[in-house]
Every structure is written in structure tokens, then in C-alpha cells.
Design a protein around this motif. Structure first.
Motif, short mmCIF file in Angstrom:
data_model
loop_
_atom_site.label_atom_id
_atom_site.label_comp_id
_atom_site.label_asym_id
_atom_site.label_seq_id
_atom_site.Cartn_x
_atom_site.Cartn_y
_atom_site.Cartn_z
N ILE A 13 -5.31 23.00 -13.16
CA ILE A 13 -3.97 22.51 -13.48
C ILE A 13 -3.00 23.53 -12.91
O ILE A 13 -3.10 24.72 -13.23
N GLU A 14 -2.11 23.07 -12.09
CA GLU A 14 -1.13 23.96 -11.44
C GLU A 14 -1.80 25.20 -10.86
O GLU A 14 -1.44 26.34 -11.21
N LYS A 16 -4.28 26.73 -11.50
CA LYS A 16 -5.08 27.56 -12.40
C LYS A 16 -6.39 26.82 -12.70
O LYS A 16 -6.35 25.64 -13.07
N LEU A 18 -9.10 25.84 -14.97
CA LEU A 18 -9.30 25.86 -16.42
C LEU A 18 -10.75 25.55 -16.79
O LEU A 18 -11.24 26.03 -17.81
N PRO A 37 -13.37 31.10 -28.00
CA PRO A 37 -12.09 31.73 -28.34
C PRO A 37 -10.90 30.90 -27.87
O PRO A 37 -11.05 30.00 -27.04
N ASN A 38 -9.74 31.21 -28.40
CA ASN A 38 -8.51 30.53 -27.97
C ASN A 38 -8.32 30.69 -26.47
O ASN A 38 -8.55 31.77 -25.94
N GLY A 39 -7.93 29.62 -25.84
CA GLY A 39 -7.66 29.67 -24.40
C GLY A 39 -8.91 29.53 -23.54
O GLY A 39 -8.83 29.61 -22.32
N ALA A 40 -10.07 29.30 -24.16
CA ALA A 40 -11.32 29.19 -23.39
C ALA A 40 -11.37 27.92 -22.55
O ALA A 40 -12.04 27.88 -21.52
N GLY A 41 -10.68 26.88 -23.02
CA GLY A 41 -10.70 25.61 -22.28
C GLY A 41 -11.26 24.45 -23.09
O GLY A 41 -11.55 23.39 -22.53
N LYS A 42 -11.37 24.62 -24.39
CA LYS A 42 -11.96 23.56 -25.23
C LYS A 42 -11.11 22.29 -25.21
O LYS A 42 -11.62 21.19 -25.00
N SER A 43 -9.82 22.47 -25.45
CA SER A 43 -8.95 21.28 -25.45
C SER A 43 -8.89 20.68 -24.05
O SER A 43 -8.89 19.46 -23.89
N THR A 44 -8.87 21.53 -23.04
CA THR A 44 -8.86 21.03 -21.66
C THR A 44 -10.10 20.16 -21.41
O THR A 44 -10.01 19.10 -20.80
N ASP A 160 -6.44 25.19 -33.46
CA ASP A 160 -7.01 26.53 -33.27
C ASP A 160 -6.68 27.46 -34.42
O ASP A 160 -7.46 28.30 -34.81
P1 ADP Z 1 -8.58 26.18 -26.09
O1 ADP Z 1 -8.44 24.77 -26.55
O2 ADP Z 1 -9.99 26.61 -25.90
O3 ADP Z 1 -7.83 27.14 -26.94
P2 ADP Z 1 -7.06 25.26 -23.80
O4 ADP Z 1 -7.95 24.25 -23.16
O5 ADP Z 1 -5.94 24.75 -24.61
O6 ADP Z 1 -7.94 26.29 -24.61
O7 ADP Z 1 -6.45 26.16 -22.66
C1 ADP Z 1 -7.21 26.84 -21.69
C2 ADP Z 1 -6.30 27.64 -20.77
O8 ADP Z 1 -5.53 26.75 -19.99
C3 ADP Z 1 -5.30 28.50 -21.50
O9 ADP Z 1 -5.19 29.70 -20.76
C4 ADP Z 1 -4.02 27.71 -21.43
O10 ADP Z 1 -2.90 28.52 -21.46
C5 ADP Z 1 -4.16 27.00 -20.11
N1 ADP Z 1 -3.48 25.69 -20.04
C6 ADP Z 1 -3.64 24.67 -20.89
N2 ADP Z 1 -2.89 23.62 -20.52
C7 ADP Z 1 -2.23 24.00 -19.41
C8 ADP Z 1 -1.27 23.37 -18.54
N3 ADP Z 1 -0.85 22.13 -18.76
N4 ADP Z 1 -0.82 24.08 -17.50
C9 ADP Z 1 -1.24 25.34 -17.26
N5 ADP Z 1 -2.13 25.98 -18.04
C10 ADP Z 1 -2.61 25.33 -19.10
#
Ligand code: ADP
Ligand code: MG
Length: 238
Positions: A13-14, A16, A18, A37-44, A160
Motif C-alpha cells: 500500500i503506497e 510500503k 505490508l 504485535p501491533n503493526g504486524a499486518g493482521k488487519s491488512t 488491538d
Molecule cells: P495490525 O493489525 O497487525 O496491528 P495493520 O495491518 O493494521 O497491523 O498494519 C500493518 C502496517 O501497515 C502498519 O505499519 C500500518 O501503519 C501500515 N498501514 C496500514 N494501513 C495502511 C495504509 N492504508 N497506508 C499505509 N500504511 C498502512
């Protein structure tokens, strides 16, 4: 053949990255807990399986029920039986709870759906889905609507941090309802109690699964690393 088979997916995404070569598979009826951990990519990962906007797969493939679904839109995936309950519970102003539950699936019994998530129909059926409901109530109503859809794969993404909108017992009850329907559940959670009842668990780190297998062992591995789990490149099956 597994119900869901994710092979080596990369998601950017952009610019980066993920998800970086993520592989995961789930059988029919399996409850799979996803930790990390937070930011690992679970929601992604949740959004990518669901096919949400902006979460396209750049490499690798996602197979659902023998079919590659990489190119399918969110509503097409929903039609195949994939559903996602968001981290933030719904808030639609101006619609009653009854309408919210039945609009997606005419013919369902909204009272039964409410009972299945521990809400008394007489108290909630005719209320509006608005700010007068607590976060926990809205979350339950959302789960009631997911149950009503009778999905084949339910992805539940727990918040989270901050206030837990549902207790561990509430979540266990909902999972039991999905199990009754034969659904598979991908459960993103921080609650150990919940991970324990899963059939399998995986640990996600920096966009990759680093550990997968027996839930108690995955939790033990995660805890043994106490926060530094993403600093090493492990890939093990426990
Ligand atoms: P988790 O759910 O495990 O806490 P996320 O999937 O929300 O993690 O996010 C994984 C990484 O992607 C984080 O570093 C977050 O900041 C980044 N991220 C999430 N959504 C976006 C987006 N739309 N654009 C850029 N970076 C994103
Ligand atoms: Mg998240």
C-alpha cells in the motif's frame, strides 16, 4: 483441500510492503487464531482476504474453495461466503436493528440472531442502530448480522488496544455459534483464553507468518520472545 489457501502473497500500500510472502491455510470448519504485535499486518491480511479497496495482492495467490479469488471484488467474495467483522463496530444512523439484521438476508429470524449474541430481542429489535448503543452492544449486533449471513469463512478482527468491547466469554460464545454452522473462523485476537480454544494458531510478524501450529505452543513461543519476536527471522511449525 483446504477451504482457504494463501500462498506467498505480497501486498503493498503506497509503496510500503505490508504483507511480504505470507502463507497460511485453513481447513473447513477450522478456527484459526492469528496473533502478532501491533503493526504486524493482521488487519491488512483480514482486508486482503476480504478484498477491501486498496488491499490488492501484487504477487502470490489466495484460493478459496478451489478457486483463485485474487481478482474478485469484495461483493463477489461475500457471495462466496467470506465475511469480515471490522475492528470498529458499525454505526448506521437512521436504521433499526431489525432492518439492519434482515436487509442482508430476508427470511432470517432477527430475534434468534439477537439471542445468539446474548441480546434480548424485546429490548433491542426496534431500537435504532445509533449512538445510544454502547460499543459492546453495537459489536454484538454486528456479530449477529455476520451470523445471520451464515458465512463459510468469518474473519473477526478484534481491536488491538483500548477498551475491550466484548469479554472473552462473549467471543467464545460467538465462536461456538460459528462452529455449530460449520463455518471456518479466522480470529485476530490478543486474548490467550480465546487462542486456546482455536484448532490452530499462527504468529504474524512484519507481514509474514513466522510460526504456525498448536495454539498453546504458538502462544508459548510468542510469550518467550516478549516483544522481540519480530527481530529474528524464524519460520517454524509447532
Ligand atoms: P495490525 O493489525 O497487525 O496491528 P495493520 O495491518 O493494521 O497491523 O498494519 C500493518 C502496517 O501497515 C502498519 O505499519 C500500518 O501503519 C501500515 N498501514 C496500514 N494501513 C495502511 C495504509 N492504508 N497506508 C499505509 N500504511 C498502512
Ligand atoms: Mg489490526
Amino acid at each position: 483441500m483446504p477451504l482457504l489457501e494463501i500462498e506467498n502473497i505480497i501486498c503493498r500500500i503506497e509503496e510500503k510492503e505490508l504483507l511480504s510472502g505470507l502463507t497460511l491455510s485453513m481447513e473447513r470448519g477450522e478456527v484459526h487464531a492469528l496473533l502478532g504485535p501491533n503493526g504486524a499486518g493482521k488487519s491488512t491480511l483480514a482486508y486482503t482476504i476480504m478484498g477491501c479497496e486498496g488491499c490488492a495482492v501484487h504477487a502470490g495467490k489466495i484460493c478459496f474453495d478451489h478457486r483463485v479469488i485474487n481478482a474478485l471484488a469484495i461483493h463477489e467474495r461475500a457471495r462466496l461466503g467470506i465475511t469480515l467483522a471490522w475492528q470498529e463496530p458499525v454505526r448506521f444512523e437512521g436504521i433499526s436493528i431489525r432492518d439492519y439484521l434482515t436487509v442482508k438476508r430476508p427470511g432470517i429470524d432477527p430475534c434468534d440472531c439477537l439471542k445468539r449474541v446474548g441480546l434480548a430481542p424485546e429490548a433491542f429489535l426496534h431500537r435504532m442502530l445509533d449512538a445510544s448503543l454502547s460499543g459492546g452492544e453495537r459489536k454484538r449486533i454486528e456479530l449477529a448480522s455476520v451470523l445471520a449471513l451464515n458465512p463459510r469463512l468469518a474473519i473477526l478482527d478484534e481491536p488491538d488496544s483500548g477498551i475491550d468491547m466484548l469479554s472473552a466469554q462473549d467471543i467464545l460464545n460467538v465462536i461456538a455459534e460459528f462452529r455449530k454452522n460449520g463455518a471456518s473462523v479466522l480470529l485476530i485476537t490478543h486474548k490467550e483464553q480465546i487462542v486456546e480454544i482455536a484448532d490452530n494458531a499462527s504468529l504474524l510478524c512484519r507481514g509474514r507468518i513466522v510460526c504456525t501450529g498448536n495454539p498453546a505452543k504458538v502462544v508459548a513461543y510468542y510469550q518467550s520472545k516478549s516483544g522481540s519476536v519480530c527481530e529474528e527471522e524464524a519460520c517454524l511449525y509447532v
